[in-house]
Design an enzyme around this catalytic site. Structure first.
Site, PDB file in Angstrom:
ATOM      1  N   ASN A  55      45.208   7.630  -9.227  1.00 29.05           N
ATOM      2  CA  ASN A  55      45.349   6.252  -9.699  1.00 29.05           C
ATOM      3  C   ASN A  55      46.545   6.095 -10.636  1.00 29.05           C
ATOM      4  O   ASN A  55      47.295   5.121 -10.549  1.00 29.05           O
ATOM      5  CB  ASN A  55      44.073   5.806 -10.401  1.00 29.05           C
ATOM      6  CG  ASN A  55      42.921   5.581  -9.451  1.00 29.05           C
ATOM      7  OD1 ASN A  55      43.061   5.748  -8.246  1.00 29.05           O
ATOM      8  ND2 ASN A  55      41.768   5.232  -9.987  1.00 29.05           N
ATOM      9  N   ARG A 390      45.153  -2.506   6.356  1.00 29.77           N
ATOM     10  CA  ARG A 390      45.170  -1.044   6.341  1.00 29.77           C
ATOM     11  C   ARG A 390      44.162  -0.563   7.383  1.00 29.77           C
ATOM     12  O   ARG A 390      43.106  -1.158   7.548  1.00 29.77           O
ATOM     13  CB  ARG A 390      44.775  -0.479   4.971  1.00 29.77           C
ATOM     14  CG  ARG A 390      45.644  -0.920   3.810  1.00 29.77           C
ATOM     15  CD  ARG A 390      45.240  -0.187   2.521  1.00 29.77           C
ATOM     16  NE  ARG A 390      45.751  -0.839   1.338  1.00 29.77           N
ATOM     17  CZ  ARG A 390      46.976  -0.649   0.847  1.00 29.77           C
ATOM     18  NH1 ARG A 390      47.794   0.176   1.466  1.00 29.77           N
ATOM     19  NH2 ARG A 390      47.373  -1.273  -0.249  1.00 29.77           N
ATOM     20  N   ARG A 420      51.449  -1.669   0.949  1.00 25.06           N
ATOM     21  CA  ARG A 420      52.101  -0.594   0.209  1.00 25.06           C
ATOM     22  C   ARG A 420      51.398   0.748   0.398  1.00 25.06           C
ATOM     23  O   ARG A 420      50.186   0.859   0.314  1.00 25.06           O
ATOM     24  CB  ARG A 420      52.168  -0.945  -1.275  1.00 25.06           C
ATOM     25  CG  ARG A 420      53.079   0.013  -2.029  1.00 25.06           C
ATOM     26  CD  ARG A 420      53.352  -0.357  -3.458  1.00 25.06           C
ATOM     27  NE  ARG A 420      52.816  -1.593  -3.921  1.00 25.06           N
ATOM     28  CZ  ARG A 420      53.513  -2.478  -4.636  1.00 25.06           C
ATOM     29  NH1 ARG A 420      54.774  -2.270  -4.890  1.00 25.06           N
ATOM     30  NH2 ARG A 420      52.937  -3.561  -5.076  1.00 25.06           N
ATOM     31  N   HIS A 450      46.889 -10.509   3.916  1.00 28.20           N
ATOM     32  CA  HIS A 450      45.858  -9.690   3.285  1.00 28.20           C
ATOM     33  C   HIS A 450      44.462 -10.063   3.773  1.00 28.20           C
ATOM     34  O   HIS A 450      43.474  -9.419   3.414  1.00 28.20           O
ATOM     35  CB  HIS A 450      45.951  -9.867   1.759  1.00 28.20           C
ATOM     36  CG  HIS A 450      45.164  -8.886   0.964  1.00 28.20           C
ATOM     37  ND1 HIS A 450      44.050  -9.232   0.226  1.00 28.20           N
ATOM     38  CD2 HIS A 450      45.320  -7.551   0.789  1.00 28.20           C
ATOM     39  CE1 HIS A 450      43.566  -8.159  -0.375  1.00 28.20           C
ATOM     40  NE2 HIS A 450      44.310  -7.130  -0.056  1.00 28.20           N
ATOM     41  N   TYR A 483      34.345   2.546  -0.260  1.00 30.72           N
ATOM     42  CA  TYR A 483      34.589   1.262  -0.911  1.00 30.72           C
ATOM     43  C   TYR A 483      33.395   0.352  -0.654  1.00 30.72           C
ATOM     44  O   TYR A 483      32.885   0.288   0.462  1.00 30.72           O
ATOM     45  CB  TYR A 483      35.833   0.580  -0.340  1.00 30.72           C
ATOM     46  CG  TYR A 483      37.162   1.136  -0.771  1.00 30.72           C
ATOM     47  CD1 TYR A 483      37.307   2.480  -1.123  1.00 30.72           C
ATOM     48  CD2 TYR A 483      38.290   0.336  -0.803  1.00 30.72           C
ATOM     49  CE1 TYR A 483      38.528   2.992  -1.493  1.00 30.72           C
ATOM     50  CE2 TYR A 483      39.528   0.840  -1.173  1.00 30.72           C
ATOM     51  CZ  TYR A 483      39.642   2.173  -1.517  1.00 30.72           C
ATOM     52  OH  TYR A 483      40.860   2.673  -1.879  1.00 30.72           O
ATOM     53  N   ARG A 579      36.053  -5.617 -11.740  1.00 34.62           N
ATOM     54  CA  ARG A 579      36.206  -4.163 -11.748  1.00 34.62           C
ATOM     55  C   ARG A 579      37.418  -3.701 -12.540  1.00 34.62           C
ATOM     56  O   ARG A 579      37.370  -2.727 -13.266  1.00 34.62           O
ATOM     57  CB  ARG A 579      36.346  -3.665 -10.302  1.00 34.62           C
ATOM     58  CG  ARG A 579      36.403  -2.164 -10.163  1.00 34.62           C
ATOM     59  CD  ARG A 579      36.989  -1.754  -8.832  1.00 34.62           C
ATOM     60  NE  ARG A 579      38.430  -1.935  -8.783  1.00 34.62           N
ATOM     61  CZ  ARG A 579      39.112  -2.145  -7.662  1.00 34.62           C
ATOM     62  NH1 ARG A 579      38.478  -2.253  -6.517  1.00 34.62           N
ATOM     63  NH2 ARG A 579      40.426  -2.283  -7.687  1.00 34.62           N
ATOM     64  N   HIS A 607      34.643  -3.186  -4.459  1.00 30.54           N
ATOM     65  CA  HIS A 607      35.783  -3.872  -3.853  1.00 30.54           C
ATOM     66  C   HIS A 607      35.405  -5.240  -3.287  1.00 30.54           C
ATOM     67  O   HIS A 607      36.265  -5.977  -2.810  1.00 30.54           O
ATOM     68  CB  HIS A 607      36.354  -2.977  -2.737  1.00 30.54           C
ATOM     69  CG  HIS A 607      37.687  -3.396  -2.219  1.00 30.54           C
ATOM     70  ND1 HIS A 607      37.856  -3.966  -0.966  1.00 30.54           N
ATOM     71  CD2 HIS A 607      38.924  -3.336  -2.766  1.00 30.54           C
ATOM     72  CE1 HIS A 607      39.144  -4.217  -0.768  1.00 30.54           C
ATOM     73  NE2 HIS A 607      39.805  -3.858  -1.842  1.00 30.54           N
TER      74      HIS A 607
END
Length: 833
Positions: A55, A390, A420, A450, A483, A579, A607
């Site tokens: 992270n 993703r 990214r 997204h 997640y 979060r 998430h």
């Protein structure tokens, strides 16, 4: 809060907004705490040491790299919290340094000794026996030495390129006494195990780090010279490398160039062993153009990512109980194909009633993957469309799209090339899809895509139907195991038609600005959320039930924060499960005293996004891909879906309530932006994720249960959300839902006081109530509470201080005496002048 006092607060004042970067580091501190917390199993602590390293690597690449770009460009504009890029950079460095030191101390003083006590030794090379050292030398000579490429810096050789996040060994050597010392960089090979297992007798496991094996055998790599000193170091480079999309002729070429440029980007951090030779340290700083503040001198080892390998050891005594995602009970009878024994298909089941999916509690493969698999092979399906941000490197989702195309269906895929750190993976999938003849859109100018959505178009007896999947998480089978994400499968025609417009935008010239149900960024979402927040404020001022409860990853957008402040000043109770980043300061008198912010950090990464607006007893629920961040609301294509199904609403309420009942992995935010971890009271622990795992097991193993989350559990002691008049869906032309086998009362139903007393006799108190009308709530709320003691009580809740009995026998919950007194006056003093 009176109108007069609310007007005295300048909501543009930087003091009311926390810094984004420092708030994210606060989150990373909570992540690190999972490694520090000795209540966690040992290998879980090891896992979080590795997660913290990963992270912070990304944080320095993205966020610190972005700040350095701004500084180099001469940007001095202040952020909402009043800091320039230079001031933010300095504050971030100062905050991060002690975090790295705590991580190193945790490993050396706690984790490593604890592992050794359990027979898992990470040894210093000098602690090996002579025979073991001999074995390591042979291993080095045969398996490591041929891979190494020493790169020296001297008049004949330029300073070597040092790649991003690579672990390296700096070696200072000297030949003859008259020669100047030479710097050589040796990259620790990433294709060799970092934890080198040492042969031992018995049950113990021993490892030595690869860099120590290399260091101990440098005489084989550097013969005939003297090694004066060595130091392990790690370099982090800026990942914020961009090109102007509008002048890029081909987006694929642009992304490939960005990936290449990222390799050579500016250095933003140097981690180096604390006892490094001064010559090596100074040379690295000089050649990499680093500021002294960007150097982190740390005790070895550097980089804990490879410690994650230890979590694969078969040591259940040192690990959390394993979790296997479960099939959804609505689809369990379809496990052998797309139909059950009665010819009932997956599409029939979705058409009958919407389905809520909750990963990793529910299996991704048995739900989302199966939905697309069935669609790919169903002869009635005409088209499949999917937006992929993703996905896994071995994605079965992509394979399903390819199968669908092979079966003659129209297939369209939106693959976001600008995701990214997943750019390379997505580039490879784009090429594969295009090779199969599938139309691929890969990005839009100025916007990232997204949204996590898929659409299936199916020919049925009564016409073409649309089946939609709207989710909070990516189409990634790997992250779906770690997640926490939500998704809805629905045959709602309005949602389907909205998705048709969204997918047409990916290949067409423009994005529609009118949608039937979905909130779509960047065209409608900000305005719709703002309307919802302002409507709650209007309800509160008018004395109607008003509350906002939201679960998200980040609350960063200053405009949304300002709206929440205004709603709080109007008397709206606001409960936020955030979060990560949170700019809002809760608990400030007169500004945000009705706001609570909590954060849950546990084995799975939280998430999911859920938004609840009480709306005077006619509540609205939403889930989807967007956080309350400027980038999500204004700079990305996002989709948020309303939830109208009563069963799903109750499940969502249960998740929100459970998040605030958690007293094991939950943290509460202070007004200054710091957090305090909650502790179980009286020894009774409530763990949100553990309860949800139990709920899922119950639903999957109990015959006749059709909810994925039964939404009834004794560990949720008091409701947070009062839904006295829930909106009922309009009838649809589908069969009625099958009844639940377990007709337990949902925990979200409003409860009475602790002794079960009824408020049926409230009407008898009217004479005394009338006598006290006009009580000065804002001046003395305690007077109202003392005057009407039977109209309220202290609930069994760690979250709310007051429960107010409503005239219809329900309960409303409030956090402050002022809010409770105001509500009592509104309910029982409506005729006051």
């Amino acid at each position: 809060m009176t109108d007069e006092s609310s007007n005295t607060i300048d909501l543009s004042d930087p003091q009311y907004y926390l810094n984004r970067e420092l708030s994210q580091l606060e989150f990373q501190s909570r992540v690190l705490n999972e490694a520090l917390d000795d209540r966690n199993p040992l290998l879980e602590r090891v896992r979080f040491l590795a997660i913290f390293t990963k992270n912070l690597d990304e944080f320095f690449m993205k966020r610190v790299g972005g700040l350095k770009q701004q500084i180099d460009a001469g940007v001095t504009e202040e952020t909402t919290d009043g800091r320039t890029p230079q001031e933010q950079w300095e504050a971030v460095i100062d905050k991060a340094r002690p975090m790295f030191e705590r991580q190193a101390a945790c490993y050396r003083e706690e984790i490593r000794p604890a592992l050794a006590a359990e027979g898992i030794h990470i040894c210093d090379y000098d602690d090996l026996t002579a025979d073991q050292q001999s074995d390591m030398r042979e291993y080095f000579q045969l398996s490591v030495l041929p891979v190494l490429t020493p790169l020296s810096f001297d008049p004949a050789h330029p300073f070597p390129f040092i790649s991003n996040l690579s672990l390296s060994l700096a070696v200072i050597t000297q030949g003859d006494e008259d020669d100047d010392p030479t710097f050589t960089r040796v990259k620790i090979p990433q294709n060799r195990p970092r934890l080198v297992e040492v042969e031992t007798e018995g049950d113990e496991t021993r490892y030595v780090l690869l860099e120590e094996v290399i260091r101990a055998n440098l005489d084989l790599l550097f013969p005939n010279v003297e090694v004066l000193g060595t130091a392990v170091f790690k370099l982090t480079r800026n990942a914020e490398v961009r090109r102007n999309e509008e002048v890029a002729e081909d987006l694929i070429d642009m992304i490939e160039e960005v990936l290449e440029q990222r390799r050579f980007a500016t250095a933003v951090r140097l981690e180096i062993e604390a006892d490094a030779p001064a010559a090596a340290r100074d040379l690295l700083i000089e050649q990499l153009h680093l500021d002294e503040r960007e150097v982190f001198d740390l005790p070895g080892p550097l980089d804990y990512r490879e410690l994650m390998d230890l979590t694969d050891l078969s040591r259940p005594d040192l690990s959390l109980a394993s979790w296997t995602p479960q099939p959804h009970p609505r689809f369990s009878t379809l496990s052998t194909g797309d139909m059950d024994g009665d010819g009932h298909s997956m599409f029939d089941e979705i058409r009958r009633q919407d389905v809520l999916l909750h990963h990793p509690y529910h299996s991704f493969g048995d739900t989302v993957q199966k939905f697309l698999d069935v669609a790919a092979n169903d002869p009635k399906v005409l088209a499949i469309k999917a937006a992929i941000y993703r996905t896994a490197s071995d994605s079965k989702i992509i394979e399903s799209l390819i199968d669908a195309a092979d079966n003659g269906k129209q297939v369209a895929a939106m693959v976001e090339l600008k995701a990214r750190f997943d750019e390379q993976n997505n580039l490879e999938w784009v090429r594969k899809l295009e090779e199969e003849g599938i139309h691929v859109a890969y990005g839009t100018i100025g916007l990232k895509t997204h949204t996590k959505t898929a659409l299936v178009v199916r020919e049925e007896a009564d016409g073409v139907r649309l089946y939609s999947h709207v989710a909070t998480g990516n189409y990634h089978s790997g992250t779906a195991k770690g997640y926490v994400d939500l998704g809805i499968l629905t045959a709602d025609r309005d949602i389907g038609q909205d998705l048709v417009k969204v997918f047409n935008f990916f290949t067409g010239p423009s994005l529609d600005e009118e949608f039937r149900k979905l909130l779509i960024a960047p065209v409608t979402m900000r305005n719709e959320f703002t309307k919802c927040i302002r409507r709650e404020a209007e309800h509160a001022v008018a004395g109607r039930p008003a509350r906002i409860v939201a679960k998200m990853n980040a609350l960063e957008d200053p405009g949304i924060v300002e709206e929440l402040y205004k709603a709080s000043m109007a008397g709206v109770d606001i409960d936020l499960l955030v979060r990560d980043i949170c700019r809002l300061r809760p608990g400030i008198d007169g500004l945000s005293e009705t706001v609570t912010v909590r954060s849950v950090v546990d084995r799975f990464l939280e998430h999911s996004r859920i938004f609840y607006f009480e709306n005077a007893g006619d509540p609205e629920y939403y889930i989807g891909s967007a956080d309350w961040m400027t980038r999500n609301l204004d700079k990305r294509v996002e989709a948020i879906a309303p939830v109208e199904d009563i069963d799903i609403r109750e499940q969502l309420r249960f998740i929100l309530e459970l998040g605030f009942a958690d007293n094991r992995k939950s943290w509460e935010m202070n007004p200054d932006g710091s957090y305090e971890q909650l502790s179980p009271e009286g020894g009774h622990t409530v763990n949100m994720q553990s309860v949800l795992m139990g709920q899922t097991l119950t639903a999957s193993s109990k015959p006749g249960v059709h909810r994925g989350i039964p939404a009834s559990h004794p560990d949720v002691p008091e409701t947070l959300l009062v839904e006295s008049n829930p909106t009922v869906m309009a009838p649809r032309d589908v069969p009625e839902p099958r009844p639940l086998a377990d007709e337990t009362t949902s925990v979200v139903t409003a409860r009475g006081d602790s002794d079960g007393a009824s408020s049926a006799d409230d009407a008898d108190d009217e004479p005394r109530v009338a006598a006290a009308r006009g009580a000065p709530v804002n001046g003395d709320p305690q007077y109202v509470l003392d005057t009407f003691p039977e109209k309220w009580y202290v609930p069994d809740s760690g979250h709310y201080e007051y429960a107010v009995r409503t005239p219809d026998g329900d309960r409303d919950y409030r956090k402050t005496a002022t809010a409770a007194a105001k509500l009592i006056e509104q309910y029982y003093d409506s005729d006051a002048e």
